[in-house]
Write an enzyme that holds these catalytic residues in place. Structure first.
Site, PDB file in Angstrom:
ATOM      1  CG  HIS A  81      -0.510   0.808   2.336  1.00  0.00           C
ATOM      2  ND1 HIS A  81       0.484   1.593   3.333  1.00  0.00           N
ATOM      3  CD2 HIS A  81       0.597  -0.745   3.372  1.00  0.00           C
ATOM      4  CE1 HIS A  81       1.039   0.686   4.301  1.00  0.00           C
ATOM      5  NE2 HIS A  81       0.457  -0.183   4.554  1.00  0.00           N
ATOM      6  CG  ASP A  83      -2.979   4.533   2.861  1.00  0.00           C
ATOM      7  OD1 ASP A  83      -2.122   3.229   2.660  1.00  0.00           O
ATOM      8  OD2 ASP A  83      -2.890   3.945   4.132  1.00  0.00           O
ATOM      9  CG  ASP A 144       3.202   0.214   7.793  1.00  0.00           C
ATOM     10  OD1 ASP A 144       2.539  -0.367   6.695  1.00  0.00           O
ATOM     11  OD2 ASP A 144       2.966   0.996   8.440  1.00  0.00           O
ATOM     12  CD  GLU A 178      -2.466  -1.833   5.505  1.00  0.00           C
ATOM     13  OE1 GLU A 178      -2.191  -2.467   6.610  1.00  0.00           O
ATOM     14  OE2 GLU A 178      -1.940  -0.081   6.104  1.00  0.00           O
ATOM     15  CD  GLU A 179      -0.776   2.295   7.707  1.00  0.00           C
ATOM     16  OE1 GLU A 179      -0.956   1.956   8.613  1.00  0.00           O
ATOM     17  OE2 GLU A 179       0.470   1.823   7.769  1.00  0.00           O
ATOM     18  CG  ASP A 201       2.111  -3.607   5.138  1.00  0.00           C
ATOM     19  OD1 ASP A 201       2.667  -3.090   5.563  1.00  0.00           O
ATOM     20  OD2 ASP A 201       0.576  -3.847   5.486  1.00  0.00           O
ATOM     21  CG  HIS A 383       1.749   3.858  12.174  1.00  0.00           C
ATOM     22  ND1 HIS A 383       0.224   3.487  12.972  1.00  0.00           N
ATOM     23  CD2 HIS A 383       2.036   3.265  11.256  1.00  0.00           C
ATOM     24  CE1 HIS A 383       0.600   2.528  11.914  1.00  0.00           C
ATOM     25  NE2 HIS A 383       0.968   2.365  10.641  1.00  0.00           N
TER      26      HIS A 383
END
Length: 413
Positions: A81, A83, A144, A178-179, A201, A383
């Site tokens: 992903h 995003d 990520d 995805e997040e 991932d 994150h």
């Protein structure tokens, strides 16, 4: 085997593009800025010679590497992903490259005294002597899952340039959102056309995962009654006190900060309130389906008990399932996990098979008919401002993709 400088430059070019998703948006992708990287990826896939390169109205990017063997091989896929999480800023990412890491503290931001230290982040110790890419302490990095995107594209490019490596037809897909739990919502499994796939991932080098949390979201609303405090006796109902009763009635040690492995939890992720109304947002997680259902029932029973205690419908709950443990869909086709494990071993990576304490597009895709284990992408501390990725881990992940393609072709000779 994989050009380190080229891989590094490609990764950095991706993370500098802000692709933060928005959980409060109803559009797909949830933010317009995700299109910037999606369109760039389309151009790059075409440039390296992939076929059937497409991008749909929701920014899902797909492409094909045709088979180069005469025998029938199941079509496999690789998914990442583009995003980044809304939990932390992804604007103006300014990566720092730490060559030949010495195993000591890394100053991310001298002015703000932000330090990435092995005293706190012990995983750093295993990367001494390697090249690390870190943040500057003001944003996340975006490994990520832009590390996963980098690895897939580098692997496809390598296979194109080295046609002597046998492989069947390979499909790739890069997804938005995805997040915020929507990465697979508009994924066209039929169009993708793979028998199985792998999400790139995961985190540290060696991770191989085929089970994840069962997940639900709970919104708890408490209704109070606001009265002038000077005249409130037997009249005021303070919703925040009732909310406190609810919070304190759940098992205190069954929260993220007290659990690990396959242990589930209740997580109060947000609370906003005043006397008149308090709203709490929870996520519920458990690998075991029976325990998962019991957690949901516990919260519902607690709401009923509090309503009985106060003699009125002062509290309500709405629970929505988000995704389920993909283990039940992957176990019947465990050879796809075995292939990934063998691929890691053949490129000198020690497999670390463990459950995901979170979710992945692969979970939803598995229940949509595309079994989809998760392979490491190499990053750590996702994150947040302490995120980093060793370049050597990304190189190895790329090698795993290449080897998986080769092993799959050889298995079906």
């Amino acid at each position: 085997m994989i050009n380190k400088e080229r891989l590094t430059n490609k990764f950095i070019s991706y993370v500098k593009i802000d692709t933060q998703s928005d959980p409060h948006s109803d559009s797909t992708p949830s933010t317009e800025k995700q299109w910037n990287l999606a369109n760039k990826l389309v151009d790059e896939l075409k440039a390296i010679g992939l076929q059937d390169v497409s991008i749909d109205e929701n920014a899902y990017v797909m492409a094909t590497l045709p088979a180069n063997v005469p025998h029938d091989v199941p079509v496999i896929g690789f998914v990442s992903h583009f995003d980044t999480t809304p939990d932390f800023s992804g604007t103006n990412v300014n990566p720092q490259i730490i060559e030949n890491y010495d195993g000591k503290d890394i100053i991310l931001n001298k002015e703000k005294n932000i330090i990435l230290s092995p005293d706190y982040f012990e995983d750093l110790e295993q990367y001494k002597g390697q090249t690390l890419i870190t943040t500057d302490g003001t944003t996340l990095l975006g490994a990520d899952d832009k590390a996963g995107i980098t690895e897939i594209i580098m692997a496809m490019e390598y296979l194109v340039d080295n046609p002597e490596i046998p492989h069947g037809k390979i499909r790739i897909c890069f997804t938005p959102d995805e997040e915020i739990g929507k990465g697979a919502h508009k994924f066209d499994v039929e169009k993708f056309g793979a028998k199985w796939a792998y999400t790139m991932d995961g985190s540290q080098i060696g991770e191989l995962e085929y089970e994840n949390f069962n997940a639900a979201q709970a919104i708890v609303r408490v209704e109070g009654k606001s009265v002038h405090p000077g005249y409130a006796k037997d009249k005021m109902v303070n919703s925040m006190y009732i909310a406190q009763d609810f919070i304190n009635s759940l098992p205190r040690l069954e929260t993220p900060e007290h659990t690990e492995g396959r242990q589930g939890f209740f997580h109060l992720s947000n609370i906003k309130g005043d006397v008149e109304e308090t709203v709490m947002e929870y996520i519920i997680r458990d690998h075991d389906k029976t325990h998962f259902e019991a957690r949901k029932q516990m919260m519902q029973d607690l709401v009923s008990d509090i309503c009985s205690q106060y003699g009125r419908n002062c509290i309500s709950i709405e629970i929505k399932d988000q995704y389920f443990n993909m283990r039940e869909k992957v176990e019947p086709v465990m050879h796809i996990v075995d292939l990934a494990e063998k691929a890691m071993e053949e490129v000198d990576v020690k497999p670390i098979i463990k459950p995901i304490r979170g979710g992945t597009d692969g979970a939803q895709l598995s229940f949509m008919g595309l079994p989809c284990p998760n392979i490491f992408a190499g990053g750590h501390n996702f994150h947040g401002k302490y995120e980093y990725v060793p370049v050597e881990s990304m190189q190895k992940a790329t090698e795993v993709i290449i080897k998986l393609a080769e092993l799959t072709a050889k298995k079906y000779e």
